[in-house]
Design a protein around this motif. Structure first.
Motif, PDB file in Angstrom:
ATOM      1  N   VAL A 193       0.885  -1.157  -0.092  1.00 37.67           N
ATOM      2  CA  VAL A 193       0.077  -0.087  -0.123  1.00 37.67           C
ATOM      3  C   VAL A 193       0.894   1.123  -0.046  1.00 37.67           C
ATOM      4  O   VAL A 193       1.843   1.281   0.691  1.00 37.67           O
ATOM      5  N   ARG A 194       0.720   2.129  -0.902  1.00 36.47           N
ATOM      6  CA  ARG A 194       1.189   3.224  -0.922  1.00 36.47           C
ATOM      7  C   ARG A 194       0.553   4.754  -0.333  1.00 36.47           C
ATOM      8  O   ARG A 194      -0.571   4.481  -0.549  1.00 36.47           O
ATOM      9  N   PRO A 195       1.173   5.405   0.365  1.00 34.66           N
ATOM     10  CA  PRO A 195       0.602   6.619   0.676  1.00 34.66           C
ATOM     11  C   PRO A 195       0.140   7.831  -0.432  1.00 34.66           C
ATOM     12  O   PRO A 195       0.806   7.721  -1.163  1.00 34.66           O
ATOM     13  N   SER A 196      -0.908   8.324  -0.251  1.00 39.56           N
ATOM     14  CA  SER A 196      -1.353   9.358  -0.897  1.00 39.56           C
ATOM     15  C   SER A 196      -0.565  10.633  -0.899  1.00 39.56           C
ATOM     16  O   SER A 196      -0.461  11.502  -1.700  1.00 39.56           O
ATOM     17  N   LYS A 197       0.132  10.661   0.143  1.00 35.22           N
ATOM     18  CA  LYS A 197       0.830  11.870   0.613  1.00 35.22           C
ATOM     19  C   LYS A 197       1.810  11.352   1.970  1.00 35.22           C
ATOM     20  O   LYS A 197       1.575  11.023   2.634  1.00 35.22           O
ATOM     21  N   VAL A 198       3.003  12.203   1.757  1.00 38.17           N
ATOM     22  CA  VAL A 198       3.924  12.033   2.684  1.00 38.17           C
ATOM     23  C   VAL A 198       4.520  13.314   3.006  1.00 38.17           C
ATOM     24  O   VAL A 198       4.946  14.275   2.132  1.00 38.17           O
ATOM     25  N   THR A 199       4.559  13.708   4.240  1.00 35.58           N
ATOM     26  CA  THR A 199       5.097  15.150   4.739  1.00 35.58           C
ATOM     27  C   THR A 199       5.936  14.753   5.875  1.00 35.58           C
ATOM     28  O   THR A 199       5.990  13.822   6.675  1.00 35.58           O
ATOM     29  N   ALA A 200       6.673  15.891   6.236  1.00 37.65           N
ATOM     30  CA  ALA A 200       7.590  15.715   7.348  1.00 37.65           C
ATOM     31  C   ALA A 200       7.686  17.005   8.036  1.00 37.65           C
ATOM     32  O   ALA A 200       7.477  18.166   7.512  1.00 37.65           O
ATOM     33  N   ASN A 201       7.866  17.008   9.517  1.00 40.49           N
ATOM     34  CA  ASN A 201       7.846  18.188  10.243  1.00 40.49           C
ATOM     35  C   ASN A 201       9.354  18.956   9.958  1.00 40.49           C
ATOM     36  O   ASN A 201       9.630  20.087  10.575  1.00 40.49           O
ATOM     37  N   ALA A 202      10.185  18.196   9.504  1.00 44.07           N
ATOM     38  CA  ALA A 202      11.707  18.629   9.428  1.00 44.07           C
ATOM     39  C   ALA A 202      12.356  18.006   8.259  1.00 44.07           C
ATOM     40  O   ALA A 202      12.167  16.711   8.082  1.00 44.07           O
ATOM     41  N   GLN A 203      13.216  18.794   7.469  1.00 46.33           N
ATOM     42  CA  GLN A 203      13.846  18.229   6.229  1.00 46.33           C
ATOM     43  C   GLN A 203      15.074  18.884   5.920  1.00 46.33           C
ATOM     44  O   GLN A 203      15.035  20.103   5.863  1.00 46.33           O
ATOM     45  N   SER A 204      16.016  18.249   5.482  1.00 50.71           N
ATOM     46  CA  SER A 204      17.310  19.020   5.036  1.00 50.71           C
ATOM     47  C   SER A 204      17.078  19.426   3.518  1.00 50.71           C
ATOM     48  O   SER A 204      16.364  18.747   2.952  1.00 50.71           O
ATOM     49  N   PRO A 205      17.770  20.348   3.212  1.00 48.00           N
ATOM     50  CA  PRO A 205      17.503  20.886   1.660  1.00 48.00           C
ATOM     51  C   PRO A 205      18.102  19.707   0.731  1.00 48.00           C
ATOM     52  O   PRO A 205      18.909  18.680   0.839  1.00 48.00           O
ATOM     53  N   GLY A 206      17.020  19.426  -0.149  1.00 52.70           N
ATOM     54  CA  GLY A 206      17.089  18.322  -1.294  1.00 52.70           C
ATOM     55  C   GLY A 206      16.959  16.961  -0.810  1.00 52.70           C
ATOM     56  O   GLY A 206      16.766  16.243  -1.663  1.00 52.70           O
ATOM     57  N   HIS A 207      16.226  16.791   0.442  1.00 51.28           N
ATOM     58  CA  HIS A 207      15.889  15.610   1.115  1.00 51.28           C
ATOM     59  C   HIS A 207      14.560  15.613   1.489  1.00 51.28           C
ATOM     60  O   HIS A 207      14.477  15.431   2.829  1.00 51.28           O
ATOM     61  N   PRO A 208      13.479  15.815   0.908  1.00 49.64           N
ATOM     62  CA  PRO A 208      12.216  15.970   1.652  1.00 49.64           C
ATOM     63  C   PRO A 208      11.535  14.814   2.086  1.00 49.64           C
ATOM     64  O   PRO A 208      12.361  13.620   1.549  1.00 49.64           O
ATOM     65  N   GLY A 209      10.399  14.622   2.771  1.00 48.60           N
ATOM     66  CA  GLY A 209      10.020  13.600   3.324  1.00 48.60           C
ATOM     67  C   GLY A 209       9.330  12.775   2.417  1.00 48.60           C
ATOM     68  O   GLY A 209       9.457  11.253   2.737  1.00 48.60           O
ATOM     69  N   ASN A 210       8.980  13.062   1.289  1.00 55.73           N
ATOM     70  CA  ASN A 210       8.387  12.103   0.110  1.00 55.73           C
ATOM     71  C   ASN A 210       9.214  11.194  -0.568  1.00 55.73           C
ATOM     72  O   ASN A 210       8.842  10.319  -0.997  1.00 55.73           O
ATOM     73  N   LEU A 211      10.484  11.437  -0.088  1.00 52.95           N
ATOM     74  CA  LEU A 211      11.603  10.438  -0.797  1.00 52.95           C
ATOM     75  C   LEU A 211      11.617   9.079  -0.160  1.00 52.95           C
ATOM     76  O   LEU A 211      12.221   8.361  -0.606  1.00 52.95           O
ATOM     77  N   VAL A 212      10.935   9.067   1.314  1.00 49.15           N
ATOM     78  CA  VAL A 212      10.932   7.630   1.510  1.00 49.15           C
ATOM     79  C   VAL A 212      10.024   6.822   1.233  1.00 49.15           C
ATOM     80  O   VAL A 212       9.834   5.554   1.411  1.00 49.15           O
TER      81      VAL A 212
END
Length: 324
Positions: A193-212
């Motif tokens: 099952v794949r999420p429809s949206k992935v967010t994060a409360n913190a992320q480094s430049p160029g490495h957002p949460g949706n990359l997981v």
């Protein structure tokens, strides 16, 4: 059978203690005389009160004895007594908690004596099996032979399994395949099952949460390890998550960032679950519980496998599976 003069009970003449009351019968200085019961006149024997001997019987040398199944072994002197006795015939000890001689297992396996019917039973009455003729006897003999052959084959198979490695390997492989088929019938089928949206409360430049959740192992989410980094997975339908496959750290340089040690999952239903991860670049299958009916889940990084080189925590990929 004789009647003992001292207590009036009836029993054999070659014992030293009465089987009913436990009285010693053969003092050295006053040897009791057994009085034979008259044949012509029936005598009613009244039980006497148990009397304990006032002095210890003389010590006697141990004698060889043949123990039969059902005999009662005296706990004091070790003598075998017939099952009808209440007291030991040698030392007079109580047989209430004595050990019973059992039939050897191999005798029970290879020998089966004739059945003893209870009083009032006879063949063909109230479910008691009738005697059979020659055909029935022949069938019983064949059955005994078959049981013996099976027992011998089992013993030989066990020896071959223990001593011959190729045979043991073949048996283990066949057993593993059979077990897999059986357990596959009862195991719950899992679907990715794949999420429809992935967010994060913190992320480094160029490495957002949706990359997981981009299905690529050469990208990763990274965030500062200060505070408590959180990923939020949102689904387009209620899910019942059962398993996660986690790739920790930076896939290109595993030691370049911290790796999560514990992920605290908080589901939209209010229930929680903790996933504990090993510090390895290999994929890790982690079971998930308590997620039934959830439409989103928060993944809180609450423990770290620390790196000596980097300051961020990184996760390459998280794959989720729900019950089908």
């Amino acid at each position: 059978m004789v009647i003992y003069r001292e207590c009036g009970h009836q029993g054999p003449a070659d014992v030293e203690f009465c089987g009913e009351c436990g009285r010693y019968l053969k003092w050295d200085d006053e040897e009791p005389v057994a009085v034979r019961q008259p044949v012509a006149q029936a005598q009613v024997v009244q039980p006497a009160e148990p009397l304990a001997p006032v002095r210890q019987p003389p010590q006697r040398t141990a004698e060889e004895q043949v123990l039969r199944p059902g005999d009662l072994i005296c706990g004091r002197c070790g003598k075998g007594n017939v099952p009808t006795r209440n007291f030991c015939g040698r030392c007079g000890a109580s047989l209430a908690e004595s050990e019973v001689v059992k039939t050897s297992w191999w005798r029970r396996l290879f020998r089966r004596g004739p059945r003893e019917h209870k009083a009032g039973e006879r063949p063909g009455k109230d479910g008691v099996r009738r005697r059979v003729g020659r055909a029935g006897a022949a069938r019983r003999q064949v059955g005994k032979a078959v049981r013996r052959v099976i027992a011998v084959m089992l013993v030989l198979s066990a020896l071959i399994y223990a001593l011959y490695q190729p045979f043991r390997g073949a048996i283990n492989t066949a057993a593993a395949g059979l077990w897999s088929q059986v357990t596959g019938i009862f195991e719950t089928k899992l679907n990715p099952v794949r999420p429809s949206k992935v967010t994060a409360n913190a992320q480094s430049p160029g490495h957002p949460g949706n990359l997981v959740s981009d299905n690529a192992k050469n990208t990763f989410w990274a965030a500062t390890a200060q505070g408590e980094p959180v990923l939020v997975f949102t689904f387009d339908h209620p899910v019942d998550l059962r398993k996660a496959i986690v790739h920790s750290g930076n896939g290109a340089n595993f030691q370049a960032a911290h790796r999560p040690k514990t992920l605290h999952l908080v589901f939209s239903t209010g229930k929680t679950y903790d996933m504990v991860l090993a510090d390895t670049p290999d994929a890790q299958e982690i079971p998930i519980e308590n997620s039934a009916g959830a439409t989103s889940v928060e993944l809180h990084v609450v423990g770290l496998h620390r790196s000596l080189d980097g300051m961020d925590v990184a996760i390459s990929e998280i794959e989720l599976f729900e019950a089908g």
